[in-house]
Design a protein around this motif. Sequence first.
Motif, PDB file in Angstrom:
ATOM      1  N   HIS A  31       0.823  -1.216   0.000  1.00 50.18           N
ATOM      2  CA  HIS A  31       0.000   0.000   0.000  1.00 50.18           C
ATOM      3  C   HIS A  31       0.854   1.262   0.000  1.00 50.18           C
ATOM      4  CE1 HIS A  31      -4.174  -1.589   0.491  1.00 50.18           C
ATOM      5  NE2 HIS A  31      -3.453  -2.687   0.671  1.00 50.18           N
ATOM      6  N   PHE A  32       2.050   1.188   0.537  1.00 49.03           N
ATOM      7  CA  PHE A  32       2.984   2.311   0.466  1.00 49.03           C
ATOM      8  C   PHE A  32       3.603   2.399  -0.929  1.00 49.03           C
ATOM      9  CE2 PHE A  32       7.288   4.039   0.783  1.00 49.03           C
ATOM     10  CZ  PHE A  32       7.052   5.248   1.423  1.00 49.03           C
ATOM     11  N   VAL A  33       4.163   1.294  -1.395  1.00 52.53           N
ATOM     12  CA  VAL A  33       4.897   1.297  -2.660  1.00 52.53           C
ATOM     13  C   VAL A  33       3.979   1.627  -3.832  1.00 52.53           C
ATOM     14  CG1 VAL A  33       6.177  -0.161  -4.280  1.00 52.53           C
ATOM     15  CG2 VAL A  33       6.695  -0.253  -1.827  1.00 52.53           C
ATOM     16  N   SER A  34       2.756   1.118  -3.815  1.00 51.47           N
ATOM     17  CA  SER A  34       1.849   1.376  -4.939  1.00 51.47           C
ATOM     18  C   SER A  34       1.624   2.870  -5.127  1.00 51.47           C
ATOM     19  CB  SER A  34       0.522   0.649  -4.745  1.00 51.47           C
ATOM     20  OG  SER A  34      -0.169   1.122  -3.605  1.00 51.47           O
ATOM     21  N   LYS A  35       1.452   3.593  -4.042  1.00 50.08           N
ATOM     22  CA  LYS A  35       1.244   5.045  -4.138  1.00 50.08           C
ATOM     23  C   LYS A  35       2.514   5.772  -4.571  1.00 50.08           C
ATOM     24  CE  LYS A  35      -2.620   5.381  -0.872  1.00 50.08           C
ATOM     25  NZ  LYS A  35      -3.590   5.942  -1.849  1.00 50.08           N
ATOM     26  N   VAL A  96      13.782   9.174   0.491  1.00 45.90           N
ATOM     27  CA  VAL A  96      12.937   8.619   1.558  1.00 45.90           C
ATOM     28  C   VAL A  96      13.447   7.233   1.918  1.00 45.90           C
ATOM     29  CG1 VAL A  96      10.605   7.847   2.216  1.00 45.90           C
ATOM     30  CG2 VAL A  96      10.864   9.821   0.705  1.00 45.90           C
ATOM     31  N   VAL A  97      13.462   6.926   3.221  1.00 44.44           N
ATOM     32  CA  VAL A  97      13.620   5.551   3.677  1.00 44.44           C
ATOM     33  C   VAL A  97      12.378   5.199   4.486  1.00 44.44           C
ATOM     34  CG1 VAL A  97      14.970   6.244   5.725  1.00 44.44           C
ATOM     35  CG2 VAL A  97      15.053   3.862   4.907  1.00 44.44           C
ATOM     36  N   TYR A  98      11.795   4.041   4.183  1.00 49.52           N
ATOM     37  CA  TYR A  98      10.532   3.599   4.790  1.00 49.52           C
ATOM     38  C   TYR A  98      10.739   2.223   5.406  1.00 49.52           C
ATOM     39  CZ  TYR A  98       5.687   1.706   4.704  1.00 49.52           C
ATOM     40  OH  TYR A  98       4.477   1.121   5.006  1.00 49.52           O
ATOM     41  N   GLY A 127      16.169  14.478   3.576  1.00 49.11           N
ATOM     42  CA  GLY A 127      15.179  13.491   3.173  1.00 49.11           C
ATOM     43  C   GLY A 127      14.208  13.146   4.293  1.00 49.11           C
ATOM     44  N   ILE A 128      13.373  12.160   4.025  1.00 50.97           N
ATOM     45  CA  ILE A 128      12.299  11.749   4.925  1.00 50.97           C
ATOM     46  C   ILE A 128      12.595  10.367   5.480  1.00 50.97           C
ATOM     47  CG2 ILE A 128       9.844  11.114   5.031  1.00 50.97           C
ATOM     48  CD1 ILE A 128       9.436  13.187   2.724  1.00 50.97           C
ATOM     49  N   VAL A 129      12.374  10.194   6.766  1.00 50.07           N
ATOM     50  CA  VAL A 129      12.410   8.879   7.401  1.00 50.07           C
ATOM     51  C   VAL A 129      10.973   8.518   7.770  1.00 50.07           C
ATOM     52  CG1 VAL A 129      13.201   7.535   9.376  1.00 50.07           C
ATOM     53  CG2 VAL A 129      14.758   9.152   8.265  1.00 50.07           C
ATOM     54  N   ALA A 130      10.539   7.334   7.354  1.00 54.67           N
ATOM     55  CA  ALA A 130       9.152   6.915   7.567  1.00 54.67           C
ATOM     56  C   ALA A 130       9.117   5.470   8.045  1.00 54.67           C
ATOM     57  CB  ALA A 130       8.352   7.062   6.269  1.00 54.67           C
ATOM     58  N   SER A 131       7.999   5.110   8.666  1.00 56.32           N
ATOM     59  CA  SER A 131       7.805   3.726   9.113  1.00 56.32           C
ATOM     60  C   SER A 131       6.320   3.454   9.228  1.00 56.32           C
ATOM     61  CB  SER A 131       8.488   3.479  10.464  1.00 56.32           C
ATOM     62  OG  SER A 131       7.796   4.165  11.511  1.00 56.32           O
ATOM     63  N   VAL A 132       5.999   2.178   9.370  1.00 61.31           N
ATOM     64  CA  VAL A 132       4.623   1.777   9.648  1.00 61.31           C
ATOM     65  C   VAL A 132       4.643   0.610  10.615  1.00 61.31           C
ATOM     66  CG1 VAL A 132       4.347   0.100   7.760  1.00 61.31           C
ATOM     67  CG2 VAL A 132       2.356   1.381   8.591  1.00 61.31           C
ATOM     68  N   CYS A 133       3.703   0.613  11.548  1.00 64.84           N
ATOM     69  CA  CYS A 133       3.453  -0.499  12.465  1.00 64.84           C
ATOM     70  C   CYS A 133       4.728  -0.863  13.240  1.00 64.84           C
ATOM     71  CB  CYS A 133       2.890  -1.669  11.666  1.00 64.84           C
ATOM     72  SG  CYS A 133       1.984  -2.887  12.637  1.00 64.84           S
ATOM     73  N   ASN A 210      -0.408   1.013  12.182  1.00 58.06           N
ATOM     74  CA  ASN A 210      -0.768  -0.403  12.087  1.00 58.06           C
ATOM     75  C   ASN A 210      -0.823  -0.838  10.619  1.00 58.06           C
ATOM     76  OD1 ASN A 210      -3.184   0.763  11.174  1.00 58.06           O
ATOM     77  ND2 ASN A 210      -3.988   0.851  13.248  1.00 58.06           N
ATOM     78  N   PRO A 211      -1.166  -2.095  10.333  1.00 65.72           N
ATOM     79  CA  PRO A 211      -1.150  -2.550   8.943  1.00 65.72           C
ATOM     80  C   PRO A 211      -2.030  -1.745   7.995  1.00 65.72           C
ATOM     81  CG  PRO A 211      -1.195  -4.439  10.406  1.00 65.72           C
ATOM     82  CD  PRO A 211      -1.390  -3.229  11.278  1.00 65.72           C
ATOM     83  N   ALA A 212      -3.045  -1.088   8.517  1.00 69.72           N
ATOM     84  CA  ALA A 212      -3.946  -0.297   7.673  1.00 69.72           C
ATOM     85  C   ALA A 212      -3.367   1.063   7.307  1.00 69.72           C
ATOM     86  CB  ALA A 212      -5.289  -0.111   8.386  1.00 69.72           C
ATOM     87  N   SER A 213      -2.168   1.373   7.778  1.00 68.28           N
ATOM     88  CA  SER A 213      -1.654   2.745   7.706  1.00 68.28           C
ATOM     89  C   SER A 213      -0.563   2.967   6.669  1.00 68.28           C
ATOM     90  CB  SER A 213      -1.133   3.159   9.091  1.00 68.28           C
ATOM     91  OG  SER A 213      -2.158   3.035  10.070  1.00 68.28           O
ATOM     92  N   GLY A 214      -0.212   1.960   5.878  1.00 70.78           N
ATOM     93  CA  GLY A 214       0.826   2.144   4.869  1.00 70.78           C
ATOM     94  C   GLY A 214       0.436   3.172   3.816  1.00 70.78           C
ATOM     95  N   GLY A 215      -0.810   3.118   3.360  1.00 73.38           N
ATOM     96  CA  GLY A 215      -1.289   4.095   2.392  1.00 73.38           C
ATOM     97  C   GLY A 215      -1.293   5.507   2.942  1.00 73.38           C
ATOM     98  N   PRO A 216      -1.852   5.727   4.148  1.00 74.97           N
ATOM     99  CA  PRO A 216      -1.797   7.060   4.746  1.00 74.97           C
ATOM    100  C   PRO A 216      -0.375   7.593   4.940  1.00 74.97           C
ATOM    101  CG  PRO A 216      -3.512   5.788   5.815  1.00 74.97           C
ATOM    102  CD  PRO A 216      -2.800   4.850   4.876  1.00 74.97           C
ATOM    103  N   VAL A 217       0.581   6.722   5.272  1.00 73.94           N
ATOM    104  CA  VAL A 217       1.973   7.165   5.370  1.00 73.94           C
ATOM    105  C   VAL A 217       2.454   7.652   4.007  1.00 73.94           C
ATOM    106  CG1 VAL A 217       4.350   6.425   5.765  1.00 73.94           C
ATOM    107  CG2 VAL A 217       2.560   5.740   7.361  1.00 73.94           C
TER     108      VAL A 217
END
Length: 227
Positions: A31-35, A96-98, A127-133, A210-217
């Motif tokens: 969901h992150f990579v697709s966007k 970006v690093v995710y 750059g941006i540092v990002a993460s999910v869950c 959480n797992p639902a949050s990759g797209g919002p990130v």
Amino acid sequence: MKQKILVVVTSVEKYPNLNRATGLWLGEAVHFVSKMEEAGYQVDYVSPRGGYTPIDPHSLAMADELDWRWYQNKAFMNRLGATLSPAEVDPDDYVVVYFAGGHGVIWDFPDNEALQLIGQRIYESGGIVASVCHGAAGLFNIRLADDTLLIEGKEVTGFSNEEEQLAELDRYVPFLTEDELVRRGALYRKAEAPWQPFAVSDQRLITGQNPASGGPVAELVLLELEG
């Protein structure tokens, strides 16, 4: 040409103390990579050991239509089977690093100094540092050039204590992600109810709960990159 995105995934395929498979939570990458790819960014994948990253079978049990399409995409899956090692990564190539999640990261993200250095270099280059869950475990020990922790004093989120308890895995993990973020001085935030999509952005640090949050990130990352 736009700079690239680096997605960090786990190398751990099994709980050390439990006969249960783990690995990348597939949807948190998809969901992150697709966007990001839809927006024109190129994505590379790195893992602590390089090579194959396992997929948590529980993430497939909860997969949505988008996850299944990517799971059947041989080019994507082949890349997850041949990730870069940290030594092969030049942080200057990435904007970006995710850090993607899945319980495996609990064991191979927090103490990986090579990944911490990549995060530091990307952040301090603007750059941006990002993460999910659980991917927030990759942020715990990133220190900046002045020796302060990246997350200290910043609003962040990650898998909540309540969600870990609801998943009935709190007794099998060496720490709770929420507790560790707070212990390092982060300002922890979470959704009003467990499992809801939730992401926060603070000074080029963007995190999802959480797992639902990759797209919002991904959406917050794109706002930061292109705003």
